[in-house]
Design an enzyme around this catalytic site. Structure first.
Site, short mmCIF file in Angstrom:
data_model
loop_
_atom_site.label_atom_id
_atom_site.label_comp_id
_atom_site.label_asym_id
_atom_site.label_seq_id
_atom_site.Cartn_x
_atom_site.Cartn_y
_atom_site.Cartn_z
CG ASP A 46 -45.44 27.77 2.98
OD1 ASP A 46 -45.57 28.47 1.95
OD2 ASP A 46 -45.71 28.18 4.13
CE1 TYR A 74 -53.18 24.48 6.01
CE2 TYR A 74 -54.94 25.72 7.05
CZ TYR A 74 -54.10 25.50 5.98
OH TYR A 74 -54.20 26.31 4.87
CG ASP A 88 -41.29 27.86 7.73
OD1 ASP A 88 -40.08 28.14 7.77
OD2 ASP A 88 -41.94 27.83 6.67
NE ARG A 186 -45.38 30.38 6.37
CZ ARG A 186 -44.89 31.31 5.59
NH1 ARG A 186 -43.69 31.81 5.83
NH2 ARG A 186 -45.56 31.76 4.56
#
Length: 308
Positions: A46, A74, A88, A186
């Site tokens: 994203d 991540y 988000d 997310r």
């Protein structure tokens, strides 16, 4: 139809995606930097996210659907107090909830994260690229449709708390996740907020690894050139995760004509996919058949980066 020009570079590379641009933007910038039209990527990030993004150039675009990148790592910032329509920081607030004092406690946070480890069913965000009847889910959501996506199986392999910050009176957890391919961080943030009796969304995200490919393998987009890409090319054989066999000159000619070859070495079982290489290039992918290898994916312009 015009013939496709011969690529001056055929390689897999990793780039460190900057904040605020789309994955499509990354592809466009790589095209300009290396002067090649045939460029693609494996694994969308994203605009809010940064970090590892694998890109195929030239013939290497044909490998993108074969890569053995089954886990992703991540570092995420999870902000409590509200949910958003996109799950988000880019979306409008859709729900607010109180923040209990326990959310500032590291022991509580670690216990909450531990409950998210393992196999589970996850409902993807409505604002995602998943197709619903041929239309991307995010397009339906932006059009005002009530999108409900079916839960999907995912695995959270690790969820490590790095710290808790106080921002505008609410806690922000920094968490290191290692998850299966297809997991939405997310959605983890959203579900974590609900699980602790509050609400949460993803504040920031950095992908630190895609399979064996880490930040240390990445090139900065601003420093990308043909020479830099060639010097930092990923090993395509390692990226696919198949046995490798070396060809001599005569066998290379046979493979390029689609002929069956018998490379040196003990072949794996019938039907197993293998890589056929010469020097530091991948010439073809083949399938074991009758004690030989039958070429299946032949690369007339060999893919660079093989390291034996």
């Amino acid at each position: 139809m015009a013939r496709r020009k011969v690529a001056q570079l055929n390689a897999l590379i990793a780039v460190d995606k900057p904040l605020g641009i789309t994955s499509h933007d990354v592809v466009a910038r790589v095209r300009r930097a290396v002067g090649e039209r045939r460029v693609g990527h494996a694994g969308t990030l994203d605009p809010l996210a940064t970090g590892v993004m694998v890109v195929g150039i030239g013939q290497a675009t044909r490998l993108l659907g074969m890569l053995a990148l089954d886990t992703k790592s991540y570092v995420a910032q999870i902000r409590f107090g509200c949910e958003t329509v996109t799950d988000d920081a880019e979306g409008e607030v859709s729900h607010e909830a109180p923040v209990d004092a326990c959310l500032f406690e590291e022991s509580f946070a670690r216990d909450a994260l531990a409950r998210f480890l393992g196999d589970q069913m996850q409902t993807p965000p409505a604002y995602s690229a998943i197709s619903v009847d041929g239309v991307r889910s995010y397009k339906r959501a932006r059009a005002g449709e009530d999108v409900e996506l079916a839960p999907r199986p995912v695995t959270v392999h690790a969820a490590e708390l790095y710290g808790i910050a106080h921002e505008d009176g609410v806690p922000v957890w920094t968490v290191g996740f290692t998850v299966s391919k297809g997991t939405y961080i997310r959605a983890l943030a959203r579900d974590l907020g609900r699980a602790v009796g509050s609400a949460a969304h993803l504040g920031a995200l950095r992908r630190t690894a895609s399979g064996f490919i880490g930040i240390e393998h990445c090139l900065a987009l601003d420093e990308l050139s043909v020479d830099a890409a060639r010097a930092s090319a990923l090993d395509p054989v390692t990226a696919i995760g198949v046995p490798v066999f070396t060809l001599d000159e005569a066998q290379v000619s046979d493979v390029l004509c689609g002929k069956v070859v018998a490379p040196r070495g003990e072949l794996p079982a019938e039907g197993v996919r293998v890589a056929l290489v010469q020097g530091n290039t991948l010439v073809a992918l083949g399938e074991v058949a009758g004690g030989c290898v039958r070429p299946r994916d032949v690369f007339p312009q060999p893919i660079e980066g093989v390291r034996l």
